[in-house]
Design a protein around this motif. Sequence first.
Motif, PDB file in Angstrom:
ATOM      1  N   GLU A  75      16.568  -1.554  87.612  1.00 54.05           N
ATOM      2  CA  GLU A  75      15.426  -2.084  86.869  1.00 54.05           C
ATOM      3  C   GLU A  75      14.372  -0.999  86.655  1.00 54.05           C
ATOM      4  N   LEU A  76      14.149  -0.167  87.661  1.00 55.93           N
ATOM      5  CA  LEU A  76      13.187   0.929  87.515  1.00 55.93           C
ATOM      6  C   LEU A  76      13.656   1.941  86.474  1.00 55.93           C
ATOM      7  N   GLU A  77      14.960   2.179  86.394  1.00 54.38           N
ATOM      8  CA  GLU A  77      15.500   3.059  85.344  1.00 54.38           C
ATOM      9  C   GLU A  77      15.229   2.463  83.964  1.00 54.38           C
ATOM     10  N   ASP A  78      15.422   1.148  83.835  1.00 55.96           N
ATOM     11  CA  ASP A  78      15.126   0.467  82.567  1.00 55.96           C
ATOM     12  C   ASP A  78      13.649   0.652  82.199  1.00 55.96           C
ATOM     13  N   HIS A  79      12.782   0.489  83.193  1.00 55.59           N
ATOM     14  CA  HIS A  79      11.345   0.647  82.950  1.00 55.59           C
ATOM     15  C   HIS A  79      11.033   2.069  82.490  1.00 55.59           C
ATOM     16  N   ALA A  80      11.648   3.049  83.125  1.00 54.14           N
ATOM     17  CA  ALA A  80      11.380   4.447  82.766  1.00 54.14           C
ATOM     18  C   ALA A  80      11.775   4.727  81.318  1.00 54.14           C
ATOM     19  N   LYS A  81      12.926   4.196  80.891  1.00 61.71           N
ATOM     20  CA  LYS A  81      13.359   4.382  79.495  1.00 61.71           C
ATOM     21  C   LYS A  81      12.363   3.735  78.536  1.00 61.71           C
ATOM     22  N   ALA A  82      12.000   2.497  78.825  1.00 65.51           N
ATOM     23  CA  ALA A  82      11.072   1.776  77.948  1.00 65.51           C
ATOM     24  C   ALA A  82       9.712   2.457  77.920  1.00 65.51           C
ATOM     25  N   GLU A  83       9.263   2.935  79.068  1.00 68.65           N
ATOM     26  CA  GLU A  83       7.944   3.567  79.128  1.00 68.65           C
ATOM     27  C   GLU A  83       7.916   4.856  78.312  1.00 68.65           C
ATOM     28  N   THR A 104      12.598  -0.174  67.164  1.00 66.48           N
ATOM     29  CA  THR A 104      13.926  -0.780  67.323  1.00 66.48           C
ATOM     30  C   THR A 104      14.501  -0.445  68.699  1.00 66.48           C
ATOM     31  N   GLN A 105      14.343   0.801  69.130  1.00 70.41           N
ATOM     32  CA  GLN A 105      14.822   1.194  70.465  1.00 70.41           C
ATOM     33  C   GLN A 105      14.105   0.415  71.560  1.00 70.41           C
ATOM     34  N   LEU A 106      12.778   0.286  71.418  1.00 75.59           N
ATOM     35  CA  LEU A 106      12.000  -0.434  72.426  1.00 75.59           C
ATOM     36  C   LEU A 106      12.423  -1.901  72.495  1.00 75.59           C
ATOM     37  N   MET A 107      12.548  -2.537  71.345  1.00 77.70           N
ATOM     38  CA  MET A 107      12.936  -3.953  71.338  1.00 77.70           C
ATOM     39  C   MET A 107      14.320  -4.136  71.955  1.00 77.70           C
ATOM     40  N   SER A 108      15.241  -3.254  71.654  1.00 80.57           N
ATOM     41  CA  SER A 108      16.583  -3.344  72.216  1.00 80.57           C
ATOM     42  C   SER A 108      16.555  -3.161  73.738  1.00 80.57           C
ATOM     43  N   GLU A 109      15.827  -2.158  74.189  1.00 77.55           N
ATOM     44  CA  GLU A 109      15.715  -1.879  75.628  1.00 77.55           C
ATOM     45  C   GLU A 109      15.094  -3.061  76.364  1.00 77.55           C
ATOM     46  N   ILE A 110      14.010  -3.596  75.816  1.00 78.52           N
ATOM     47  CA  ILE A 110      13.311  -4.705  76.477  1.00 78.52           C
ATOM     48  C   ILE A 110      14.162  -5.969  76.454  1.00 78.52           C
ATOM     49  N   ARG A 111      14.789  -6.251  75.341  1.00 80.51           N
ATOM     50  CA  ARG A 111      15.627  -7.460  75.270  1.00 80.51           C
ATOM     51  C   ARG A 111      16.782  -7.393  76.256  1.00 80.51           C
ATOM     52  N   SER A 112      17.390  -6.252  76.404  1.00 79.34           N
ATOM     53  CA  SER A 112      18.477  -6.085  77.373  1.00 79.34           C
ATOM     54  C   SER A 112      17.949  -6.261  78.801  1.00 79.34           C
ATOM     55  N   HIS A 113      16.806  -5.660  79.076  1.00 81.55           N
ATOM     56  CA  HIS A 113      16.191  -5.745  80.398  1.00 81.55           C
ATOM     57  C   HIS A 113      15.832  -7.199  80.740  1.00 81.55           C
ATOM     58  N   VAL A 114      15.255  -7.902  79.780  1.00 77.10           N
ATOM     59  CA  VAL A 114      14.868  -9.305  79.991  1.00 77.10           C
ATOM     60  C   VAL A 114      16.098 -10.158  80.281  1.00 77.10           C
ATOM     61  N   THR A 115      17.147  -9.968  79.498  1.00 74.54           N
ATOM     62  CA  THR A 115      18.384 -10.727  79.717  1.00 74.54           C
ATOM     63  C   THR A 115      18.914 -10.483  81.120  1.00 74.54           C
ATOM     64  N   ASP A 116      18.929  -9.224  81.546  1.00 74.87           N
ATOM     65  CA  ASP A 116      19.419  -8.887  82.881  1.00 74.87           C
ATOM     66  C   ASP A 116      18.560  -9.543  83.967  1.00 74.87           C
ATOM     67  N   GLU A 117      17.250  -9.447  83.819  1.00 72.05           N
ATOM     68  CA  GLU A 117      16.380 -10.058  84.831  1.00 72.05           C
ATOM     69  C   GLU A 117      16.570 -11.566  84.894  1.00 72.05           C
ATOM     70  N   GLU A 118      16.570 -12.211  83.731  1.00 69.20           N
ATOM     71  CA  GLU A 118      16.613 -13.668  83.720  1.00 69.20           C
ATOM     72  C   GLU A 118      17.974 -14.232  84.106  1.00 69.20           C
TER      73      GLU A 118
END
Length: 187
Positions: A75-83, A104-118
Amino acid sequence: MGHGGNVIQELTTDHREVEEIFGKIEMLPPGSKERKDLADQATIELVRHSIAEEAYLYPAVREHIQGGDALADKELEDHAKAEQIMKDLEGCQADDPRFDTLMTQLMSEIRSHVTDEEQNLFPRLEAACTPDALMDLGDKVRRAKKTAPTRPHPSAPDTPPLNKLLAPGAGMVDRLRDAMSGRGKES
C-alpha cells in the motif's frame, strides 16, 4: 474531510468523494481550467487521506493482520507512485500536453489502490479488529486529516514516528500556501 464512523467507513467515504471528482474531470473537455481546479481538489483530498492511512491504518494492518507487513508495504508503494504523479501534475496547467496523461495515470493508480483496499485490506482488518478498535482508528484518521498536508511531498517520511511528527508542520505550510493562492477553493 471528516465523515464519522469507523476507519473503514471513513476511508470508504473518502474513496467515493475522490471518485466523484474524477468523474467530473472526465466529463469536462480537455484543456478546461476547471479540470485543473478539480485535479487540485482531488490532490488535496488524496494527500490528506494518504497521510492519515500512513499514520494510523497501515500500522494497524501491520499489528493486527497476519502478513500485514507485506500488505502495508504494498500500500505504501501505491501511495509513493500516486504521490509522484500528483507532484508532477502540480506543475501542469489543464492545457499542458502532460496534464491528461498524468491525470489518467493518477486515476488508474488510485482506482486500483481503492479496489485493493476495499476488497482485500478492509475486510481483513474488519475481521481482525474489534468494533471499538475500528472506531478508535476512525477518530485518529479524522484528526490526522485535519492537520495533514494538502500538497504532495514525495520525499517526506511515510511511516511512524517521523511522518506523525512532520506532517502537521507541512500541513500548516501547505494550508497557508493554499489560502494565499486560492488553491482548493471551489469556484
